[in-house]
Design an enzyme around this catalytic site. Structure first.
Site: not given
Ligand code: PLP
Length: 484
Positions: A238, A316, A360, A391, A421
């Site tokens: 990716s 895709e 991410r 936290c 994402y």
């Protein structure tokens, strides 16, 4: 640009101190993003301040036109690249990037098929009206129930990931007297990430078949009456910026494809997704048109070398469709200046969301950027780290960015390129409700995924089902008028 930052700065080497810490980097924001005469950020024709007022923060904003434009550009790019070699291309939107009924409608209206990888994603795609014949179903551990649902719905292709799945699916199809087109997921041994790729002979990961094991799997599928092997599938990673990894992978996969042709036709070659986008001003992704042409050319070359017909292609993309369309709005709650070794300082800017709405950075060390959204400022740029309210010291939203030095509590902060994402990876960590997703189009904003309230979270707690919660006074809930 001002002079490169002093050697004492804790900024990463790639981050250059900007002349103007209000500027919107051209590739990172939705194309509709501008600043109005008062300096406020405007997205899809709507001031970010108006979005904050109406929906509260944190808020996921998605520019519908940006998604639609990226979708049809991707379709045009892959179709044109394939057509140059006399074949067709199908483009699946990879729903894992972000899936909701509205997004399914947008991308399918623009001509894309849909790739799902769980029963949940399949349910959303079907409920939103996606044509089952144009759905591809992935996953390394699809359950019997998920496979049953896919076969029942008439899903166009199931991408087989393991020997166990071959038998599992064959049993389901056999019981139903059905017929199912399948692809075989293969690891080419090529792993690509952003600028570089790594090619290995062997695979040590959970997805798919190795090049060595694939022929036996293909032969097994071909023995089974209800399954039609229509092609190979390969996804190499990716956030890829160049064609080199795809080219190496194509060479390996086409070799296998050629070998398997002796056992029957293979009309499709699906090369997955992974096309990179810009998250910061220094990211310079290869335009999709160039990537598409490079990949199709590489496949064509390999087919020519082996004297075989070129298969139709499938792709895709996920991130490349929705990534740039998303902007997350936060309100700054606190700031804190930390003196670092050598006398440099870093300003911590805490916002009202964090790793629950954007995992991410914590998951992948991903970089993002940020801008103050309700105003511009002439204050000299200062190095900041935008952090969340969780936290966890790794609760970082933007690891390193220059913002005007007067950034302060109450400021509205916008983080771009959060369409992929981020929403799909969100959690309720620390019992923080997930924000709503608001779509923008034609100067109008509408909720496309409802935000959660504290009541939603309490309602899932089985220990509270006997305790009425109506009487609990939680003023925070009233802040989100439209998203409740
Ligand atoms: N296809 C497969 C099989 C994937 O695993 C992924 C992402 O993990 C994608 C497509 C979409 O990748 P991207 O969003 O980077 O285009």
């Amino acid at each position: 640009m001002s002079a490169p930052s002093q050697s004492r700065t804790p900024a990463p080497a790639w981050l250059v101190e900007p002349d103007d810490a209000n500027a919107l980097a051209p590739l990172v924001w939705p194309e509709s993003a501008v600043r109005d005469a008062d300096g406020a950020l405007v997205l899809g024709g709507i001031p970010a301040t108006a979005l904050q007022e109406r929906f509260g923060t944190p808020l996921w904003v998605l520019d519908e036109d940006e998604v639609r434009t990226r979708a049809h550009r991707a379709l045009d790019a892959f179709r044109a690249a394939a057509a140059l070699h006399g074949v067709q291309a199908r483009v699946y939107y990879a729903g894992k990037a972000f899936l909701s009924a509205e997004v399914v409608r947008w991308v399918t209206e623009e001509g894309l098929a849909v790739d799902v990888c769980t029963g949940g994603e399949l349910a959303v795609a079907l409920a939103a009206g996606a044509d089952p014949a144009r759905i591809g179903f992935h996953g390394n551990n699809k359950s019997v129930a998920e496979l049953e649902a896919a076969v029942e719905a008439g899903v166009g292709s199931i991408i087989i990931d393991s020997l166990i799945e071959i038998e599992r699916l064959a049993a389901i199809v056999g019981r139903r007297g059905a017929s199912q087109a399948v692809l075989l997921r293969v690891n080419s041994g090529v792993h690509a990430e952003t600028h570089a790729f790594l090619a290995t002979a062997h695979e040590d990961q959970k997805f798919g078949f190795t090049l060595q094991d694939a022929p036996a799997a293909a032969a097994r599928i071909r023995q089974l009456e209800g399954l039609q092997l229509v092609g190979l599938h390969c996804h190499i990673g990716s956030q890829i910026f160049g064609t080199a990894g795809f080219e190496e992978s194509a060479a390996r996969i086409v070799e296998l494809h050629a070998e398997l042709l002796s056992g029957g036709e293979l009309p499709v070659l699906n090369l997955g997704g992974g096309f990179g986008i810009a998250y910061t001003s220094v990211d310079d992704p290869t335009p999709l048109e160039e990537l598409a042409a490079g990949i199709a050319d590489a496949v064509a070359r390999q087919c020519e070398v082996r004297g075989i017909p070129m298969p139709n292609l499938a792709f895709e993309p996920g991130r490349a469709i929705v990534g740039r369309a998303g902007v997350t709005l936060y309100e700054v709650g606190t700031t804190k200046s930390v003196e670092l070794d050598g006398g440099a300082t870093r300003l911590y800017v805490s916002v009202d969301g964090g790793m629950s709405d954007n995992a991410r950075p914590a998951l992948y060390g991903a970089d993002f950027s940020a801008r103050i959204a309700a105003r511009t400022s002439d204050a000299p740029p200062t190095l900041v780290r935008v952090v969340g309210k969780h936290c966890e010291s790794g609760d970082i939203v933007v690891d390193a960015e220059y913002l005007p030095g007067d950034v302060a509590p109450g400021d509205l902060l916008a983080v771009p390129a959060t369409g992929a994402y981020c929403i799909s990876l969100a959690s309720n960590y620390n019992h923080v409700p997930r924000p709503p997703v608001v779509a923008l189009r034609g100067g109008e904003a509408r909720v496309i995924v409802r935000g959660e309230s504290i009541q939603d979270l309490l309602a899932r707690d089985a220990g509270l089902t006997l305790t009425p919660t109506e009487g609990i006074d939680m003023p925070v809930l009233s802040e989100r008028s439209e998203s409740k």
